[in-house]
Design a protein around this motif. Structure first.
Motif, PDB file in Angstrom:
ATOM      1  N   GLU A 100      18.043 -29.478  37.401  1.00  0.00           N
ATOM      2  CA  GLU A 100      17.475 -30.163  39.029  1.00  0.00           C
ATOM      3  C   GLU A 100      18.845 -30.627  38.919  1.00  0.00           C
ATOM      4  O   GLU A 100      19.274 -31.318  40.473  1.00  0.00           O
ATOM      5  CB  GLU A 100      16.287 -31.544  39.083  1.00  0.00           C
ATOM      6  CG  GLU A 100      15.012 -30.605  38.961  1.00  0.00           C
ATOM      7  CD  GLU A 100      13.651 -31.748  39.114  1.00  0.00           C
ATOM      8  OE1 GLU A 100      14.156 -32.176  38.818  1.00  0.00           O
ATOM      9  OE2 GLU A 100      12.893 -30.866  39.209  1.00  0.00           O
ATOM     10  N   GLU A 139      16.433 -27.010  51.427  1.00  0.00           N
ATOM     11  CA  GLU A 139      16.083 -27.661  50.243  1.00  0.00           C
ATOM     12  C   GLU A 139      18.058 -28.502  50.021  1.00  0.00           C
ATOM     13  O   GLU A 139      18.865 -28.605  49.269  1.00  0.00           O
ATOM     14  CB  GLU A 139      17.814 -26.259  49.934  1.00  0.00           C
ATOM     15  CG  GLU A 139      16.426 -24.670  49.825  1.00  0.00           C
ATOM     16  CD  GLU A 139      17.175 -23.743  49.642  1.00  0.00           C
ATOM     17  OE1 GLU A 139      18.972 -23.494  50.491  1.00  0.00           O
ATOM     18  OE2 GLU A 139      16.415 -22.299  49.704  1.00  0.00           O
ATOM     19  N   ARG A 150      21.180 -28.554  40.543  1.00  0.00           N
ATOM     20  CA  ARG A 150      21.226 -27.891  42.015  1.00  0.00           C
ATOM     21  C   ARG A 150      20.853 -28.623  43.709  1.00  0.00           C
ATOM     22  O   ARG A 150      20.177 -27.907  44.287  1.00  0.00           O
ATOM     23  CB  ARG A 150      19.741 -26.976  41.986  1.00  0.00           C
ATOM     24  CG  ARG A 150      19.527 -25.854  41.130  1.00  0.00           C
ATOM     25  CD  ARG A 150      18.343 -25.691  41.235  1.00  0.00           C
ATOM     26  NE  ARG A 150      16.965 -25.882  40.674  1.00  0.00           N
ATOM     27  CZ  ARG A 150      16.181 -26.277  39.914  1.00  0.00           C
ATOM     28  NH1 ARG A 150      17.121 -25.966  38.669  1.00  0.00           N
ATOM     29  NH2 ARG A 150      15.134 -26.979  40.152  1.00  0.00           N
TER      30      ARG A 150
END
Length: 328
Positions: A85, A39, A88
């Motif tokens: 995006e 991630e 994040r």
């Protein structure tokens, strides 16, 4: 079954149960670590900075580039998915200095949401646009010029700073591998600078005059000793448009400097050639360059190094000779 035997059996079962539990805990921990590693994400706005970041990061983190190949950094926008995006990401790398005009508000939103951001242009000793007298856009005189990547030495500094920010803000990165990538890329950039110096050294001093489609090569001119005569679009952004008086001023400057070669972005050389032929009423050579965007694979400038080497060769060939025999 005797009591001692039953006790031994229970102990064996407990040991197997404990071993199973420990295995489950180890697996869960490994999955969690793997998940957090996968991630780890870096989002980059422009594709030029995206390539530079990927060279430095390697496989240490996922790098998402928002700007597509052959796009215009001044006008490209984001979808809702791309905007999400940004918020994040572990780190957002962007050019700044007003370049990504439709994207900067999303970068600001990500920063306000707690995402680490790095404005590269501000960190590499930016130049400011000059006045119309020295080839810069009059309306933007004194404002920072965002096109720093045309100077490979500033890109060397940018690459090192990107490595620093990745090391600081992106969890799970192997710093040793990161620094090795950065050092290897720094050597390649140093070789690029040497290539550009050698190539431009072949151009006579009186022919080191640049006319471009808009003001994008100020850093290159400053670093390698060129004079910016002017631009068809007298602005640091492609969103502006030339007026008839702008074109008349440019043609006068070109006549005075004896310039008949104009460097245009590869996306629109034909249209520019027609405009200049009409205004100059003579022979004009329009040389295509990759100025603000990388291309797709196998289109000539898929990486920053390819782009700058191609531009250097095109500029050297376009300026090292006299006035063109014909037109494009």
């Amino acid at each position: 079954m005797r009591a001692p035997q039953r006790a031994r059996t229970r102990v064996a079962r407990l040991r197997r149960l404990l071993a199973g539990l420990l295995a489950l805990v180890a697996a869960a921990t490994a999955t969690a670590c793997s998940g957090s590693r996968e991630e780890a994400r870096i989002v980059v706005t422009t594709n030029i900075l995206g390539d530079i970041t990927r060279q430095v990061v390697g496989d240490q983190a996922e790098v998402t580039v928002l700007m597509k190949p052959n796009a215009d950094p001044h006008s490209f926008g984001l979808s809702a998915v791309q905007a999400a995006e940004l918020e994040r990401a572990d780190l957002v790398v962007f050019n700044g200095l007003g370049l990504e005009e439709n994207v900067l508000r999303h970068v600001d939103a990500a920063r306000e949401a707690g995402v680490a951001t790095f404005e590269v242009g501000e960190a590499v000793d930016p130049l400011t646009f000059g006045t119309g007298e020295d080839g810069g856009p009059e309306d933007e005189a004194g404002q920072p010029d965002p096109h720093f990547w045309t100077d490979p030495d500033r890109v060397r500094k940018a690459a090192g700073l990107i490595a620093d920010h990745v090391s600081e803000h992106v969890q799970g990165v192997d710093d040793k591998a990161l620094r090795a990538n950065a050092a290897r890329y720094d050597e390649q950039l140093a070789e690029l600078t040497a290539f550009m110096e050698k190539s431009f050294g072949e151009i006579p001093e009186d022919r080191r005059n640049l006319v471009t489609n808009h003001h994008v090569f100020g850093y290159l001119a400053d670093r390698f000793g060129f004079r910016v005569v002017g631009a068809v679009i007298p602005s640091g952004t492609t969103l502006a448009s030339p007026s008839s008086s702008d074109l008349r001023s440019l043609t006068r400057a070109m006549d005075q400097a004896g310039v008949r070669t104009v460097f245009a972005d590869s996306s629109q050389p034909g249209r520019l050639a027609e405009v200049l032929r009409t205004e100059l009423g003579g022979q004009v050579q329009v040389v295509e360059l990759y100025s603000e965007s990388l291309t797709a694979e196998n289109e000539g400038a898929a990486t920053y190094l390819q782009m700058m080497r191609a531009n250097t060769t095109a500029m050297t060939d376009g300026l090292a000779v006299g006035s063109p025999e014909g037109t494009q």
